[in-house]
Enzyme design. Structure first.
Site, PDB file in Angstrom:
ATOM      1  N   GLU A 168       5.008  -7.942 -77.760  1.00  0.00           N
ATOM      2  CA  GLU A 168       5.083  -7.293 -76.452  1.00  0.00           C
ATOM      3  C   GLU A 168       6.001  -6.063 -76.473  1.00  0.00           C
ATOM      4  O   GLU A 168       7.033  -6.024 -75.785  1.00  0.00           O
ATOM      5  CB  GLU A 168       5.541  -8.286 -75.384  1.00  0.00           C
ATOM      6  CG  GLU A 168       4.632  -9.493 -75.241  1.00  0.00           C
ATOM      7  CD  GLU A 168       5.029 -10.450 -74.136  1.00  0.00           C
ATOM      8  OE1 GLU A 168       4.233 -11.346 -73.828  1.00  0.00           O
ATOM      9  OE2 GLU A 168       6.146 -10.298 -73.583  1.00  0.00           O
ATOM     10  N   GLU A 366      -0.131 -16.044 -77.115  1.00  0.00           N
ATOM     11  CA  GLU A 366       0.642 -16.737 -76.077  1.00  0.00           C
ATOM     12  C   GLU A 366      -0.242 -16.973 -74.868  1.00  0.00           C
ATOM     13  O   GLU A 366      -0.943 -16.059 -74.412  1.00  0.00           O
ATOM     14  CB  GLU A 366       1.863 -15.921 -75.602  1.00  0.00           C
ATOM     15  CG  GLU A 366       3.043 -15.917 -76.529  1.00  0.00           C
ATOM     16  CD  GLU A 366       4.247 -15.214 -75.912  1.00  0.00           C
ATOM     17  OE1 GLU A 366       4.375 -15.240 -74.660  1.00  0.00           O
ATOM     18  OE2 GLU A 366       5.037 -14.642 -76.664  1.00  0.00           O
TER      19      GLU A 366
END
Length: 471
Positions: A168, A366
């Site tokens: 991220e 995720e």
């Protein structure tokens, strides 16, 4: 309805170094950005819990891996803590005790028949480099990161075949420099874009270094594109969704996969005087070193509408100039987290990668459900009866399998997280794991009902869902 799960479809789980390890054995000058934030703003972390103890994975990793073996987990994704990997970041002196921990963890995973996947940076920027060079503002930090990556490939590349550069990469600078809601609360939109670019550049340079190393395997990066839905079919709402996607999603997706920034984005950055400093050599390097595959983190949809009010020209530029968030009436909610539950986003993301990004290989790295006060759902034996998590995982995997049937290159699903773990600010408030962590001195572990369910799913390779789940 029953869906068969392809034999090679990954059914794994994920976590990160800083969210699990704790500070056992960490030296005082090995703080990461997260450690510094926790020390400076302990009060914003739920009940004061943070990375100091976390799940004490440094000492308990074998117990966690034993649970992974029991469940039959196919893959485990975590990170190397860059801040702990060196005792001298500029002279690249490795902390041999920490490097040995990483090596021992890799060996233990392989022994348990769990494939390790390693990420080089999961928000673990060394605080020393943040203080000296202003972090990712500096090309010196980019170069030091590349040298760190080379050492990691050399140390562990004989056993680790799947690597990620970042987790991220948009998040830290968005929270700190764009929204200014996290320490040190500096609003600087130009710096936000400079950090974005330097992480794009670092991804290309590390990808190049991996290929030049001659190591077997592949390298990618983990992005968290927010699947964006317009409130309506109106031109104004559609434009709002398009621009949100441009600033937050395509800023990393396009250079990672296509090798270029969108022209429209560059034009807007120039218009608002926030174009990042760069040269043509950097852009060429990005073009020539796209990733082998992607990790995608997805939790909730992003719904937007056209802005309702004129932008305040006295404030610094923010992409919110072009959109307002929109809450869908009647939406399903995870009330603990304040997030909408919309499993179809898996399918929609899969089709986008298929249609717009050359169907590059990818997997969910995720997805999960964080719930408060899970002790409410314990049975007399002390096992959390987390049927809500079982349903959540099943629905999301179901949509992925539908996408695979329609030609998506999705390779699998990794749950966040294998055990409960520390999250920024929320700490242990919301529990995500297949394994419960008690906040006692030993950080006692116990499998939840979802852990047993995941085990059965892996063994049977069959997902049973009611016909109503996919519409």
């Amino acid at each position: 309805m029953k869906q068969s799960i392809p034999e090679q479809f990954v059914l794994g789980a994920a976590s990160s170094a800083w969210q699990t390890e704790g500070w056992s054995g960490k030296k005082e000058d090995q703080d990461s950005y997260l450690d510094s934030w926790y020390k400076n703003e302990t009060f914003v972390w739920h009940e004061g819990y943070g990375p100091a103890v976390a799940t004490n994975f440094m000492e308990n990793y074998q117990e966690d891996i034993d649970h992974m073996k029991e469940i039959g987990l196919t893959h485990y994704r975590t990170s190397i803590n860059w801040a702990r990997f060196f005792t001298d970041y500029e002279n690249l002196i490795v902390d041999e005790s920490y490097a040995q921990h990483i090596s021992d963890m890799i060996d233990a995973l392989i022994e348990a028949n769990v494939e390790p996947m390693l990420c080089l940076e999961h928000y673990e920027m060394p605080a020393q480099l943040q203080e000296k060079y202003d972090g990712w503002s500096s090309k010196q930090v980019v170069d030091l990161f590349v040298e760190y990556a080379k050492i990691a490939f050399d140390r562990f590349g004989d056993r680790v075949k799947q690597w990620f550069v970042f987790n991220e990469p948009v998040v830290v600078q968005t929270r700190v420099y764009l929204d200014a809601i996290r320490w040190p609360h500096e609003q600087n939109t130009k710096k936000w874009m400079q950090w974005n670019h330097h992480k794009v550049l670092a991804t290309a340079k590390v990808t190049k270094a991996f290929r030049e190393s001659g190591r077997e395997g592949r390298i990618g990066t983990i992005l968290n594109p927010e699947v964006t839905y317009a409130r309506s079919s109106s031109e104004a709402d559609q434009k709002a969704a398009h621009l949100f996607d441009l600033f937050y999603n395509r800023v990393f997706l396009d250079p990672a996969v296509k090798g270029t920034y969108p022209d429209e984005l560059i034009d807007l950055l120039k218009q608002h005087d926030i174009l990042f400093d760069h040269d043509e050599e950097e852009l060429q390097l990005i073009m020539e070193n796209t990733v082998d595959f992607l990790g995608i983190n997805l939790y909730f949809p992003k719904r937007v509408q056209a802005p309702k009010h004129e932008w305040n020209k006295e404030t610094p530029f923010h992409p919110e100039m072009y959109y307002n968030s929109f809450d869908l009436p009647g939406r399903r909610m995870n009330k603990s987290r304040g997030w909408e539950i919309y499993p179809k986003l898996m399918y929609d993301m899969a089709m986008r990668i298929k249609d717009e990004y050359d169907n590059i290989p990818w997997l969910i790295t995720e997805n999960g459900m964080g719930i408060e006060q899970e002790e409410r759902f314990m049975n007399d034996a002390g096992e959390v009866q987390d049927d809500y998590r079982i349903d959540f995982i099943g629905e999301h995997i179901s949509w992925l399998l539908k996408a695979v049937e329609e030609g998506s290159s999705c390779e699998g699903y990794m749950l966040w997280a294998f055990t409960d773990c520390v999250s920024p600010m929320n700490a242990f408030k919301n529990r995500y794991g297949l394994v419960r962590i008690e906040l006692d001195e030993q950080r006692t572990r116990k499998l939840k009902k979802s852990g047993s369910w995941y085990k059965e799913l892996i063994q049977s390779r069959t997902l049973v869902q009611s016909d109503a789940e996919i519409k």
